[in-house]
Design a protein around this motif. Structure first.
Motif, PDB file in Angstrom:
ATOM      1  N   GLN A  14       0.834  -1.187   0.000  1.00  7.17           N
ATOM      2  CA  GLN A  14       0.000   0.000   0.000  1.00  7.17           C
ATOM      3  C   GLN A  14       0.880   1.253   0.000  1.00  7.17           C
ATOM      4  O   GLN A  14       1.873   1.330   0.721  1.00  7.17           O
ATOM      5  N   ALA A  15       0.507   2.230  -0.827  1.00  2.00           N
ATOM      6  CA  ALA A  15       1.254   3.481  -0.915  1.00  2.00           C
ATOM      7  C   ALA A  15       0.769   4.426   0.177  1.00  2.00           C
ATOM      8  O   ALA A  15      -0.407   4.775   0.226  1.00  2.00           O
ATOM      9  N   LEU A  16       1.679   4.808   1.067  1.00  2.00           N
ATOM     10  CA  LEU A  16       1.363   5.734   2.147  1.00  2.00           C
ATOM     11  C   LEU A  16       1.987   7.083   1.842  1.00  2.00           C
ATOM     12  O   LEU A  16       3.168   7.166   1.470  1.00  2.00           O
ATOM     13  N   MET A  17       1.197   8.152   2.014  1.00  2.00           N
ATOM     14  CA  MET A  17       1.697   9.486   1.742  1.00  2.00           C
ATOM     15  C   MET A  17       2.539   9.984   2.920  1.00  2.00           C
ATOM     16  O   MET A  17       2.117   9.885   4.073  1.00  2.00           O
ATOM     17  N   ARG A 252      10.527   8.988  -4.121  1.00  2.00           N
ATOM     18  CA  ARG A 252      10.946   8.180  -2.980  1.00  2.00           C
ATOM     19  C   ARG A 252      10.702   8.899  -1.660  1.00  2.00           C
ATOM     20  O   ARG A 252      10.451   8.259  -0.636  1.00  2.00           O
ATOM     21  N   GLY A 253      10.780  10.224  -1.687  1.00  2.00           N
ATOM     22  CA  GLY A 253      10.555  10.972  -0.466  1.00  2.00           C
ATOM     23  C   GLY A 253       9.093  11.173  -0.135  1.00  2.00           C
ATOM     24  O   GLY A 253       8.729  11.342   1.042  1.00  2.00           O
ATOM     25  N   ALA A 254       8.222  11.150  -1.147  1.00  2.00           N
ATOM     26  CA  ALA A 254       6.811  11.474  -0.939  1.00  2.00           C
ATOM     27  C   ALA A 254       5.939  10.257  -0.676  1.00  2.00           C
ATOM     28  O   ALA A 254       4.829  10.395  -0.160  1.00  2.00           O
ATOM     29  N   ILE A 255       6.423   9.061  -1.043  1.00  2.00           N
ATOM     30  CA  ILE A 255       5.616   7.845  -0.894  1.00  2.00           C
ATOM     31  C   ILE A 255       6.414   6.793  -0.143  1.00  2.00           C
ATOM     32  O   ILE A 255       7.578   6.536  -0.459  1.00  2.00           O
ATOM     33  N   CYS A 256       5.763   6.209   0.855  1.00  2.00           N
ATOM     34  CA  CYS A 256       6.334   5.092   1.601  1.00  2.00           C
ATOM     35  C   CYS A 256       5.467   3.866   1.337  1.00  2.00           C
ATOM     36  O   CYS A 256       4.236   3.946   1.439  1.00  2.00           O
ATOM     37  N   TRP A 257       6.089   2.760   1.012  1.00  2.00           N
ATOM     38  CA  TRP A 257       5.333   1.549   0.677  1.00  2.00           C
ATOM     39  C   TRP A 257       5.229   0.649   1.906  1.00  2.00           C
ATOM     40  O   TRP A 257       6.228   0.305   2.538  1.00  2.00           O
ATOM     41  N   GLN A 258       4.015   0.274   2.233  1.00  2.00           N
ATOM     42  CA  GLN A 258       3.761  -0.651   3.327  1.00  2.00           C
ATOM     43  C   GLN A 258       3.439  -2.013   2.732  1.00  2.00           C
ATOM     44  O   GLN A 258       2.439  -2.182   2.039  1.00  2.00           O
TER      45      GLN A 258
END
Length: 272
Positions: A14-17, A252-258
């Motif tokens: 899941q893409a986390l902002m 890479r800085g704006a989206i964190c993948w869970q």
């Protein structure tokens, strides 16, 4: 009594902002500069490609301005594929792998369907933008349609102030839409092989999650591109690849993948 529809739980990462600070765009530029300095030969190739595209557009505008819009569509088709090569260089450096020129040229091949769909969306938006511009010219321009030689003087004629206001409003709306759709979608396709719609939606989510920071990022991109066009667009040789590398770091800085949780596998010894 019918039950309300409950969507199934999401499957896969899941893409986390990420909440961004106001200095992040400058950090992205600094990281992009490090990538460019680390592999200047690859950056020079892509920079020359960007310069050639800009020079061709300028030449066509001077000689046959009626073909400029068609050529811009072609640049929108080629540009994202060139940018993906720069993203691949930054991606490999981030993973501790050595980038090479051949891989940067062919990295798009595994994502051709998603890239093609996204580029088609961008071209449609650009064509709608061009059509809207013609309508604004026809309705609000008070001194006759300008020639390509006197366009600046004609546009900033005091009699055309209504045109300038409306044109900037319409152009700004389309520019914001294109920027929101593309700001992190292409590096996401390269990184996660997502489909074009998912990438575009997540790109818009990034903008809505950090509107002030992304507005600053868009202004920095616009300023650097405008500066690079003087003189003779030679600055694009450096600014083009710099912004390409920086855009990877923006993603890479704006989206964190869970990652999705893995269901435990029952122990075979417990089976009956």
């Amino acid at each position: 009594m019918s039950q309300p529809y409950v969507p199934p739980p999401p499957v896969g990462p899941q893409a986390l902002m990420v909440s961004l600070g106001p200095l992040e765009p400058f950090r992205w530029l600094a990281a992009g500069l490090r990538d460019l300095v680390a592999h200047p030969g690859i950056g020079l190739f892509y920079g020359l490609c960007f310069w050639l595209m800009a020079s061709t557009l300028a030449a066509v505008f001077r000689a046959k301005p009626e073909y400029t819009l068609s050529l811009v569509s072609g640049c929108l088709l080629v540009g994202p594929f060139l940018a993906m090569g720069l993203y691949e260089v930054s991606r490999r450096r981030e993973r501790g792998q050595r980038p090479d020129f051949r891989t940067s040229l062919t990295c798009w091949a595994l994502h051709i369907r998603s890239m093609g769909t996204l580029v088609l969306v961008l071209i449609v938006l650009e064509l709608l933008w061009g059509r809207a511009s013609l309508v604004v010219f026809a309705v609000f321009f008070n001194t006759g349609m300008p020639s390509n030689t006197g366009v600046i003087n004609a546009v900033f004629n005091p009699d055309n102030w209504e045109f300038v206001v409306v044109y900037l409003a319409v152009g700004g709306a389309f520019a914001a839409l294109v920027f929101s759709t593309a700001v992190v979608s292409i590096p996401m396709i390269l990184d996660r092989d997502t489909d074009a719609i998912t990438a575009a939606i997540n790109s818009m989510r990034v903008v809505f999650a950090n509107p002030g920071v992304m507005l600053l990022w868009g202004l920095l991109i616009t300023t650097l591109v405008v500066v690079s066009l003087l003189p003779w667009a030679l600055g694009l040789v450096v600014i083009g690849p710099l912004l390409g590398h920086a855009s990877w770091h923006a993603y890479r800085g704006a989206i964190c993948w869970q990652e999705a949780p893995v269901s435990p596998t029952p122990d075979a010894s417990l089976k009956t």
